[in-house]
Design a protein around this motif. Sequence first.
Motif, PDB file in Angstrom:
ATOM      1  N   THR A  45      10.349 104.622  49.708  1.00 42.99           N
ATOM      2  CA  THR A  45      10.340 103.156  49.826  1.00 42.99           C
ATOM      3  C   THR A  45      10.408 102.746  51.289  1.00 42.99           C
ATOM      4  N   GLN A  46      11.286 103.431  52.044  1.00 43.13           N
ATOM      5  CA  GLN A  46      11.364 103.165  53.488  1.00 43.13           C
ATOM      6  C   GLN A  46      10.045 103.511  54.171  1.00 43.13           C
ATOM      7  N   GLN A  47       9.433 104.612  53.745  1.00 42.88           N
ATOM      8  CA  GLN A  47       8.151 105.007  54.334  1.00 42.88           C
ATOM      9  C   GLN A  47       7.079 103.943  54.100  1.00 42.88           C
ATOM     10  N   THR A  48       7.026 103.427  52.896  1.00 42.70           N
ATOM     11  CA  THR A  48       6.026 102.414  52.562  1.00 42.70           C
ATOM     12  C   THR A  48       6.189 101.184  53.443  1.00 42.70           C
ATOM     13  N   THR A  49       7.438 100.722  53.569  1.00 45.33           N
ATOM     14  CA  THR A  49       7.707  99.552  54.408  1.00 45.33           C
ATOM     15  C   THR A  49       7.401  99.846  55.868  1.00 45.33           C
ATOM     16  N   ASN A  50       7.829 101.006  56.341  1.00 42.31           N
ATOM     17  CA  ASN A  50       7.631 101.364  57.747  1.00 42.31           C
ATOM     18  C   ASN A  50       6.149 101.522  58.078  1.00 42.31           C
ATOM     19  N   ASN A  51       5.411 102.183  57.187  1.00 41.53           N
ATOM     20  CA  ASN A  51       3.970 102.360  57.422  1.00 41.53           C
ATOM     21  C   ASN A  51       3.249 101.015  57.439  1.00 41.53           C
ATOM     22  N   ALA A  52       3.688 100.114  56.575  1.00 42.85           N
ATOM     23  CA  ALA A  52       3.087  98.776  56.552  1.00 42.85           C
ATOM     24  C   ALA A  52       3.349  98.050  57.868  1.00 42.85           C
ATOM     25  N   ARG A  53       4.533  98.234  58.418  1.00 48.69           N
ATOM     26  CA  ARG A  53       4.863  97.594  59.698  1.00 48.69           C
ATOM     27  C   ARG A  53       4.051  98.206  60.836  1.00 48.69           C
ATOM     28  N   ILE A  54       3.903  99.515  60.821  1.00 52.04           N
ATOM     29  CA  ILE A  54       3.091 100.174  61.854  1.00 52.04           C
ATOM     30  C   ILE A  54       1.664  99.637  61.812  1.00 52.04           C
ATOM     31  N   SER A  55       1.110  99.555  60.603  1.00 52.35           N
ATOM     32  CA  SER A  55      -0.251  99.068  60.446  1.00 52.35           C
ATOM     33  C   SER A  55      -0.373  97.605  60.865  1.00 52.35           C
ATOM     34  N   ALA A  56       0.595  96.784  60.472  1.00 48.97           N
ATOM     35  CA  ALA A  56       0.546  95.359  60.791  1.00 48.97           C
ATOM     36  C   ALA A  56       0.698  95.119  62.290  1.00 48.97           C
ATOM     37  N   LEU A  57       1.579  95.885  62.943  1.00 47.68           N
ATOM     38  CA  LEU A  57       1.734  95.744  64.396  1.00 47.68           C
ATOM     39  C   LEU A  57       0.459  96.152  65.124  1.00 47.68           C
ATOM     40  N   ALA A  58      -0.134  97.259  64.681  1.00 56.39           N
ATOM     41  CA  ALA A  58      -1.390  97.713  65.292  1.00 56.39           C
ATOM     42  C   ALA A  58      -2.472  96.655  65.107  1.00 56.39           C
ATOM     43  N   SER A  59      -2.502  96.039  63.937  1.00 53.96           N
ATOM     44  CA  SER A  59      -3.488  94.999  63.659  1.00 53.96           C
ATOM     45  C   SER A  59      -3.248  93.777  64.545  1.00 53.96           C
ATOM     46  N   ALA A  60      -1.973  93.427  64.763  1.00 50.32           N
ATOM     47  CA  ALA A  60      -1.643  92.278  65.610  1.00 50.32           C
ATOM     48  C   ALA A  60      -2.081  92.519  67.043  1.00 50.32           C
ATOM     49  N   VAL A  61      -1.804  93.722  67.552  1.00 50.74           N
ATOM     50  CA  VAL A  61      -2.202  94.069  68.923  1.00 50.74           C
ATOM     51  C   VAL A  61      -3.721  94.082  69.044  1.00 50.74           C
ATOM     52  N   SER A  62      -4.390  94.674  68.043  1.00 47.31           N
ATOM     53  CA  SER A  62      -5.851  94.729  68.058  1.00 47.31           C
ATOM     54  C   SER A  62      -6.455  93.327  68.014  1.00 47.31           C
ATOM     55  N   SER A  63      -5.873  92.445  67.216  1.00 47.36           N
ATOM     56  CA  SER A  63      -6.380  91.074  67.121  1.00 47.36           C
ATOM     57  C   SER A  63      -6.203  90.336  68.440  1.00 47.36           C
ATOM     58  N   LEU A  64      -5.070  90.562  69.102  1.00 48.24           N
ATOM     59  CA  LEU A  64      -4.828  89.941  70.400  1.00 48.24           C
ATOM     60  C   LEU A  64      -5.845  90.438  71.427  1.00 48.24           C
ATOM     61  N   ASP A  65      -6.081  91.757  71.428  1.00 53.12           N
ATOM     62  CA  ASP A  65      -7.068  92.334  72.352  1.00 53.12           C
ATOM     63  C   ASP A  65      -8.457  91.756  72.086  1.00 53.12           C
ATOM     64  N   THR A  66      -8.819  91.700  70.822  1.00 52.83           N
ATOM     65  CA  THR A  66     -10.142  91.182  70.450  1.00 52.83           C
ATOM     66  C   THR A  66     -10.299  89.736  70.894  1.00 52.83           C
ATOM     67  N   PHE A  67      -9.246  88.940  70.688  1.00 54.47           N
ATOM     68  CA  PHE A  67      -9.279  87.527  71.061  1.00 54.47           C
ATOM     69  C   PHE A  67      -9.460  87.371  72.567  1.00 54.47           C
TER      70      PHE A  67
END
Length: 471
Positions: A45-67
């Motif tokens: 359960t912790q892994q699922t939450t943590n992996n989701a956060r890793i993915s979401a943070l990477a997506s946020a950084v990527s979106s900022l870079d793209t913008f």
Amino acid sequence: MATTTTSVGSSILSALGANSGIDTSALVTSLVSATRDPRQSAITTQQTTNNARISALASAVSSLDTFADALSSVLAGADYKGTPNSSNSGLASVSLLTGGTPSGLPAQMVVKSLASARVYASTQATGATGSTAVGAGTMTITTAAGKTATITVGSSTNNSFSGLASAINAANIGVTASVVTDAKGTRLVFKGETGAANDFTVTTSATDSTSILAGLNSSAMTSTSDPANAKITLDGTDYEYASNTIDDAIPYLRIELTKADPTSTVNLSMSQPTATMKDLLKEYVDAYNTLMGALNTATSTGTDSSTAGVLNGVGAVRDMKTQLSKITSTQLAATGNYKTLSDIGIATNRDGTLTLDTDALDKAMAADPEGITKMLNPTMPTADNPGLSKLMDTVRDNLELDNGSLKLAQARYETLADDLTEQLEKLDEDMADYETRLTSIYSAMQTKLSALNATQSYLQQQIDAWNKSDS
């Protein structure tokens, strides 16, 4: 007496589990599973939450870079900078360089002469081909810049026109060689770099003075071109360049010289941008709101933990949203009536998204269109007048500092991911040991049970005998 004895015998049988068919293997599996499952479920359960956060943070950084990158690309394009033009592309063509807008245009240019390179051609060897041997010895090429390459000729790989040309090119000192074969035979052609300072010489030392190699030196070859600089006049001032591609005459403008004509004047200019700053700001607000909307969804509190955003409570993302929300009030120009985005009608909403007041923007554009253009897209960005693109780059760079909150959060979640993986591996090891211990315990129990069963059988025989004698 018989009834009591039979009851005792049945009790012994029940207590020992005789003929009960106990599956100790299944029992061990059930016990291990009962111990493992809750712990494994908690970790996964912790892994699922943590992996989701890793993915979401990477997506946020990527979106900022793209913008930020998309904004820089749009502002650097011809739609917002205009298009450079040459009145005579047969003499010179022009194109934009990245990083800014050409200044000093329109300008008048005269192409007096083109840059040229030293070219040597060897004597043609009648009947030869590229694979014809040239002879053994050495060849030394020396450039005016002080570079030297000495090639030992004689091996199977370079003792030919083609092999020697390849060796010269591989030396990479600014001199190239090519093999030319026509109806009259084969020869080597040497060519240096353009510019008066890029001359070169070729000397050889051949084992056989009659070999082709002996004639491959500057004194024996024909020079078909001398090294010279390109010469132009720009707005009445003379300039010289080593290349026919000129990037330094006018900032952010590349000039490609193709033909010299001292009697003709080439007019260099910039066409007006086809897009307006109003177009830009509309696209900017839309793109910004898409980015902020995604961040708002990722950080939403929800009605409970099951509906909250995956990045809810992550301080690094709150910091990201805070810094982005300051953009409308950050100074883009040090002078003029309009210095910030909020001055021209862009406001920040409570949820961090932006609103564009087109009436306020139209009023500002009518009052000072040039000032607003310079504020948003300056020709030469500076600390006092960064423009919208440089501002976004600065915000992005600050957010993505190696010791910044975003990078630290990403590192923290990556470390946690490794730790959770190790916990699962340790759990597997512990459960394997636990299963081994249980198996050993129940195997020993089975051994003892077998012995007790034997004793039980003996006692049962005695009880049966007693009962017969009583009857």
